[in-house]
Design a protein around this motif. Structure first.
Motif: not given
Lengths: 364, 364
Positions: A161, A238, A241-242, A245
């Motif tokens: 991020n 990536d 993505r894990a 959110e």
């Protein structure tokens, strides 16, 4: 070949070399250290190399490659202030000190792989005191050892991020630490665990690093020591993505109390790794249980529960103990996807600690 | 069954029990500790038993046999001042403390082998401060681990030329220490190495011992601890026959210098155990060598040589290092049969040290 040095200098250079040279090598010369004017070089397989400054006395000439672990074993028992003379002739090295004489196998110095890793060229990034290796040290516990997921067998340098971090994961747990910046060429670079182990064993941070994207290698420079390693040839997953959110906090615990409970529950090792530790929280309490027939344990801790209300989630007990022990603050906050605590990964954060750890839940 | 105690008392009793209880047992109840009023008992196989006083709080009733290593693992992580309540019901023991509850497998206390070793009757010999175990500790390194010579797998109490000693040997090396007297019934008794390991781990000497020749067992009594072991059922060899008669000194060396040399020569571990360390003495010097092709070492030490003139003798390097390290004085004297130094066993003695060690030479 002939050189003179002190036992102390040679022993300390060999002590470092021992940390990379494999005991068994299919290519015999890789078991050797190369001694040449003012320098000792050693290979860790064909992927790592360390070069240590070796102060010599008087004139030295030529170079020799001598069996590393035998020479290190011998030097470990020679008083530091003895003068050591090394000569080399027809694949036999002679070590003389104080009237004593030893012979060890040696190899032609020209056979020593000098050009391997030689193409490490790139921008030199100063690293003094930025804590790059210290950050790696805190996340390395989460790296995989599964050789089929070789690209997880190390620590990666990535942006998460937009923030530069070092990260390690084995697919079930993950840890990352922010770093001030990513060295030039290091974005996406994965340092193998063996190289990481060597780097964190040093007491000082490196002065500088060179990450070469061409040769997929990294070089770390210390005073009197240069360490070069191949990076893992793979693409790091990536990690954003894990992550849940947005993550919503669902529990806040005393970290040391929780570690004590998990140590006790982990002592039920007859239950095996498949028996989850189950956290059931409600009304300011969490009950932590592990249950498998004849062996079982149940403890209760006070715990801040959030608006999410009650929760129930299971973790691998060993992994949960690892992430809680890796953190350093007094309290630990668990966060997950609101409404999906039992199936979403949980993020563990600790007050005043930049380390972030994530754990996949177990099916319960 | 129900009892209450403190975590500290139970943990310290279990810590002792762990030292005897085997992790794997063909008879499951032997993996357990038996808790009964004020006492914790544990078996090491069927040949050893330890009983430790376990202070309880309030009234306790009944007894239970609970899996030792699980219970010890749990107690290792409970703060010492916690009150522990143990109950037992239908082969399940429940351990409660501070609101937490654990369950572990338990066995019927009646299955616990209580009468095994029970027939240990004999004269009780006071042992306070005679250094019986301290003497055993110094010779145990020389005991055999070869199961085909089971009668050498321990330390024996015998008379050597009329002097009471404890002795250990594996047929190639031997060590003995004088003791003030042989406890009643202990002449010829062989304590197995596993029992010896338990005894030397205690910090104090036992108050008393009972050697029972009928049941071939030995009991050692400490404050709050009784340890009973079977002795080895065999006849110890006549060690006097293995000694050179009369022994004549042939070399006197600085012990620490010799140890340093042997550490360096032992670092040539690629040579293997069959490559002897060879001592060649003449004119106040001894050269110490180990030679096997690509690996070799040669050192020289000053050495008093006696009327015997020059000598040449080979020893197993590891064994020679062991006997020199076991001794404690500054100098060490080597003695052997006059005229047969290379084939007679050598006796190693050190100034002001009552320990005697013997080494068989190697053929060179």
């Amino acid at each position: 070949m002939k050189m003179e040095t002190t036992a102390r200098s040679l022993a300390s250079a060999l002590h470092i070399a021992k940390g990379v040279v494999h005991r068994r090598n299919s290519i015999p010369v890789l078991s050797a250290v190369k001694l040449s004017d003012g320098r000792l070089s050693a290979m860790g397989g064909v992927d790592m190399r360390v070069e240590v400054a070796l102060p010599t006395v008087g004139k030295s000439r030529g170079s020799a490659a001598i069996d590393c672990h035998s020479l290190a074993g011998l030097l470990a028992h020679i008083p530091g202030n003895e003068a050591i003379e090394i000569t080399d002739d027809h694949s036999l090295a002679t070590i003389k000190f104080n009237g004593s004489e030893y012979q060890l196998p040696s190899y032609a110095a020209s056979d020593f792989p000098s050009n391997l890793l030689e193409k490490n060229e790139g921008h030199r990034t100063a690293l003094d005191n930025v804590g790059f290796i210290a950050a790696i040290k805190r996340v390395m516990f989460a790296a995989s050892t599964d050789e089929f997921r070789y690209y997880l067998n190390g620590v990666a340098t990535v942006y998460l991020n937009g923030e530069p971090v070092v990260v390690a994961t084995d697919g079930r747990r993950m840890a990352w630490m922010p770093i001030p910046f990513i060295p030039v060429g290091a974005e996406g670079a994965i340092l193998p665990s063996e190289a990481v182990a060597f780097l964190v064993k040093r007491k000082l941070e490196p002065k500088a690093a060179v990450f070469s994207t061409d040769s997929l290698s990294a070089r770390f420079e210390y005073d009197g020591l240069v360490f070069t390693t191949k990076c893992i040839d793979g693409t790091y997953p990536d990690i954003a993505r894990a992550l849940p959110e947005p993550p919503a906090p669902y529990a806040h615990l005393d970290r040391r109390e929780a570690v004590a409970v998990l140590l006790r529950l982990s002592s039920l090792d007859a239950l095996g790794n498949d028996c989850a530790v189950i956290l059931t929280g409600a009304d300011g309490r969490v009950s932590i249980t592990r249950d498998g027939g004849a062996y079982s344990g149940r403890e209760t801790l006070s715990c801040k529960t959030f608006d999410t209300g009650g929760f129930k989630v299971g973790f691998n007990g060993r992994y949960l103990l690892d992430v809680l022990s890796a953190l350093s603050g007094d309290g630990v906050t668990l966060s997950a996807e609101a409404g999906g605590i039992g199936s979403s990964p949980s993020i563990f954060t600790s007050d005043d600690d930049p380390l972030r750890t994530v754990l996949m839940p177990m099916r319960i």
